[in-house]
Design a protein around this motif. Sequence first.
Motif, PDB file in Angstrom:
ATOM      1  N   LYS A  44       0.815  -1.218   0.000  1.00  0.00           N
ATOM      2  CA  LYS A  44       0.000   0.000   0.000  1.00  0.00           C
ATOM      3  C   LYS A  44       0.848   1.267   0.000  1.00  0.00           C
ATOM      4  O   LYS A  44       0.407   2.309  -0.498  1.00  0.00           O
ATOM      5  CB  LYS A  44      -0.933  -0.010   1.216  1.00  0.00           C
ATOM      6  N   ASP A  45       2.059   1.203   0.547  1.00  0.00           N
ATOM      7  CA  ASP A  45       2.921   2.390   0.583  1.00  0.00           C
ATOM      8  C   ASP A  45       3.928   2.420  -0.572  1.00  0.00           C
ATOM      9  O   ASP A  45       4.882   3.190  -0.570  1.00  0.00           O
ATOM     10  CB  ASP A  45       3.658   2.475   1.910  1.00  0.00           C
ATOM     11  N   SER A  46       3.714   1.581  -1.587  1.00  0.00           N
ATOM     12  CA  SER A  46       4.642   1.495  -2.712  1.00  0.00           C
ATOM     13  C   SER A  46       4.649   2.785  -3.532  1.00  0.00           C
ATOM     14  O   SER A  46       3.629   3.465  -3.675  1.00  0.00           O
ATOM     15  CB  SER A  46       4.251   0.327  -3.617  1.00  0.00           C
ATOM     16  N   ASP A  47       5.830   3.108  -4.090  1.00  0.00           N
ATOM     17  CA  ASP A  47       5.927   4.260  -4.974  1.00  0.00           C
ATOM     18  C   ASP A  47       5.710   3.884  -6.440  1.00  0.00           C
ATOM     19  O   ASP A  47       5.820   4.729  -7.331  1.00  0.00           O
ATOM     20  CB  ASP A  47       7.292   4.942  -4.819  1.00  0.00           C
ATOM     21  N   ILE A  48       5.394   2.615  -6.709  1.00  0.00           N
ATOM     22  CA  ILE A  48       5.103   2.180  -8.075  1.00  0.00           C
ATOM     23  C   ILE A  48       3.731   2.712  -8.472  1.00  0.00           C
ATOM     24  O   ILE A  48       2.745   2.491  -7.758  1.00  0.00           O
ATOM     25  CB  ILE A  48       5.135   0.642  -8.187  1.00  0.00           C
ATOM     26  N   SER A  49       3.657   3.392  -9.605  1.00  0.00           N
ATOM     27  CA  SER A  49       2.424   4.081  -9.960  1.00  0.00           C
ATOM     28  C   SER A  49       1.585   3.401 -11.029  1.00  0.00           C
ATOM     29  O   SER A  49       0.398   3.698 -11.164  1.00  0.00           O
ATOM     30  CB  SER A  49       2.752   5.509 -10.432  1.00  0.00           C
ATOM     31  N   GLU A  50       2.198   2.483 -11.798  1.00  0.00           N
ATOM     32  CA  GLU A  50       1.421   1.841 -12.850  1.00  0.00           C
ATOM     33  C   GLU A  50       1.944   0.440 -13.156  1.00  0.00           C
ATOM     34  O   GLU A  50       3.139   0.157 -13.012  1.00  0.00           O
ATOM     35  CB  GLU A  50       1.428   2.686 -14.119  1.00  0.00           C
TER      36      GLU A  50
END
Length: 262
Positions: free
Chosen positions: A124-130
């Motif tokens: 949930k806190d990942s910086d992966i956006s797509e």
Amino acid sequence: MRISKYLTIAASVAVVAATMGTANADSHEKMIKIGTEGAYPPFNNLTSDGKLEGFDIDIANALCEEMKVKCEFVINDWDGMIPSLVAGKFDAVIASMSITDERKEKVDFSEKYYNTPPAVAVPKDSDISEATDAGLSGKILGAQSATTHSNYAEEKLPSVDVRLYPTPDEYKLDIVSGRVDAVIDDVIVLGEWLKTDDGACCKILGTLTPDPVINGEGAGIAIRKGEDELREMFNEAIAAIRANGKYKEINDKYFEVDVYGE
């Protein structure tokens, strides 16, 4: 739905008796052995007390009842499923197995009994956006080995470090512990996992557009080549439970959406 590669590793096979059909069936009633994995919830899973449960299992029970045959489940490791079928350890595979051209070279299939897309989940806190090759570039992506999902990742996501696991349980442990950045699997499998305590760590980043060559035509029942009568029995039974409402009853027991697909 899974698989388009098969390993020839011999898998240990444990038999779980599951007698189906009418209670007064006689000793001459046809017996069909069904191979399944027992490690792919919510489709097929082995409980702590040794019972099989899940959508695949209920569908198999309904099909056997419709065909008026007795059935017995055989638990088999995923990597050895096709070799075990071909070797005659069981007569059919009902284990969320995708219908692909590569697999058709080894076995025959029934018509599909469900069809759902792949997806990617991240913390949930990942910086992966797509959920794209660019969005996942340089990240570690967990996937079950010998599946359409691992094949998809390896072919469609070349900038991603794909890490393979024998079962979904292992990749789930690694994303919870932070050893992988994302995981790929069937959207239903991931969605149901997110509802559990362990899955609360994560979220669906996005679904992926299936590639018909890699992902196939949906999940079907695998049968040894040339066993046309058995294949048609399953096809007729699938059509029957779709028509009489039994399929919807099972679908609604597990899912909020119709997994049969278009």
